[in-house]
Design a protein around this motif. Structure first.
Motif, PDB file in Angstrom:
ATOM      1  N   ASP A 147       0.804  -1.227   0.000  1.00 33.88           N
ATOM      2  CA  ASP A 147       0.000   0.000   0.000  1.00 33.88           C
ATOM      3  C   ASP A 147       0.838   1.279   0.000  1.00 33.88           C
ATOM      4  OD1 ASP A 147      -2.340  -1.476  -0.105  1.00 33.88           O
ATOM      5  OD2 ASP A 147      -2.655  -1.433   2.059  1.00 33.88           O
TER       6      ASP A 147
ATOM      7  N   PRO B 124      -9.520  -2.177  -0.929  1.00 34.85           N
ATOM      8  CA  PRO B 124      -8.499  -2.385  -1.960  1.00 34.85           C
ATOM      9  C   PRO B 124      -7.086  -2.208  -1.397  1.00 34.85           C
ATOM     10  CG  PRO B 124      -9.536  -0.248  -2.247  1.00 34.85           C
ATOM     11  CD  PRO B 124     -10.242  -0.919  -1.107  1.00 34.85           C
ATOM     12  N   HIS B 125      -6.188  -3.008  -1.888  1.00 36.33           N
ATOM     13  CA  HIS B 125      -4.782  -2.952  -1.480  1.00 36.33           C
ATOM     14  C   HIS B 125      -3.912  -3.232  -2.688  1.00 36.33           C
ATOM     15  CE1 HIS B 125      -5.725  -2.854   2.799  1.00 36.33           C
ATOM     16  NE2 HIS B 125      -6.671  -3.728   2.525  1.00 36.33           N
ATOM     17  N   LYS B 126      -2.629  -2.907  -2.543  1.00 31.43           N
ATOM     18  CA  LYS B 126      -1.686  -3.293  -3.585  1.00 31.43           C
ATOM     19  C   LYS B 126      -0.351  -3.636  -2.943  1.00 31.43           C
ATOM     20  CE  LYS B 126      -0.057   1.244  -5.112  1.00 31.43           C
ATOM     21  NZ  LYS B 126       0.018   2.133  -6.255  1.00 31.43           N
TER      22      LYS B 126
ATOM     23  N   ASP C 125      -2.714  -5.911  -7.430  1.00 33.28           N
ATOM     24  CA  ASP C 125      -3.867  -5.225  -6.846  1.00 33.28           C
ATOM     25  C   ASP C 125      -4.884  -6.283  -6.428  1.00 33.28           C
ATOM     26  OD1 ASP C 125      -3.348  -2.301  -7.361  1.00 33.28           O
ATOM     27  OD2 ASP C 125      -3.183  -3.064  -9.408  1.00 33.28           O
TER      28      ASP C 125
END
Length: 115
Positions: free
Chosen positions: A61, A84-86, A105
């Motif tokens: 993130d 949502p995260h990455k 993602d």
């Protein structure tokens, strides 16, 4: 070991996390490198090893920090809040120079338990 005159470029291949695990709040990211062995060896002297060696850098993130990993094992991340995260994964040489990178993602759909 003998240095090869020319090695194909190193690259990173990353699999998407499995939806069933994401639904449980668990992120498991499997990855592999091509034309580079992932090992926990660092420093300028390791640049001459053939075949090439390196490790990964990981940022979650867009954090201002990352960690390095030389295990070659899947990344396992838990405790992320829903949403949502990455994850950025960089394939690095022994001096921490990033050669290739990928971004994964994903969405955590529920708060998973802690193990």
């Amino acid at each position: 070991m003998v240095a090869l005159p020319s090695q194909p470029p190193a690259s990173l291949v990353v699999d998407a996390p499995l939806p069933e695990q994401l639904a449980a709040g668990l992120v498991v990211i499997r990855y592999r490198s091509e034309n580079l062995r992932i090992v926990p060896v660092y420093g300028k002297g390791a640049l001459d090893v053939s075949p090439r060696i390196g490790h990964i850098h990981v940022t979650v993130d867009d954090a201002p920090w990352h960690w390095a990993d030389g295990s070659g094992e899947p990344l396992i991340i838990q405790g992320l809040p829903p949403g949502p995260h990455k994850v950025w994964i960089g394939l690095a040489d022994p001096t921490h120079k990033v050669i290739d990178s990928k971004v994964v993602d994903f969405v955590i759909t529920t708060q998973g338990g802690h193990h």
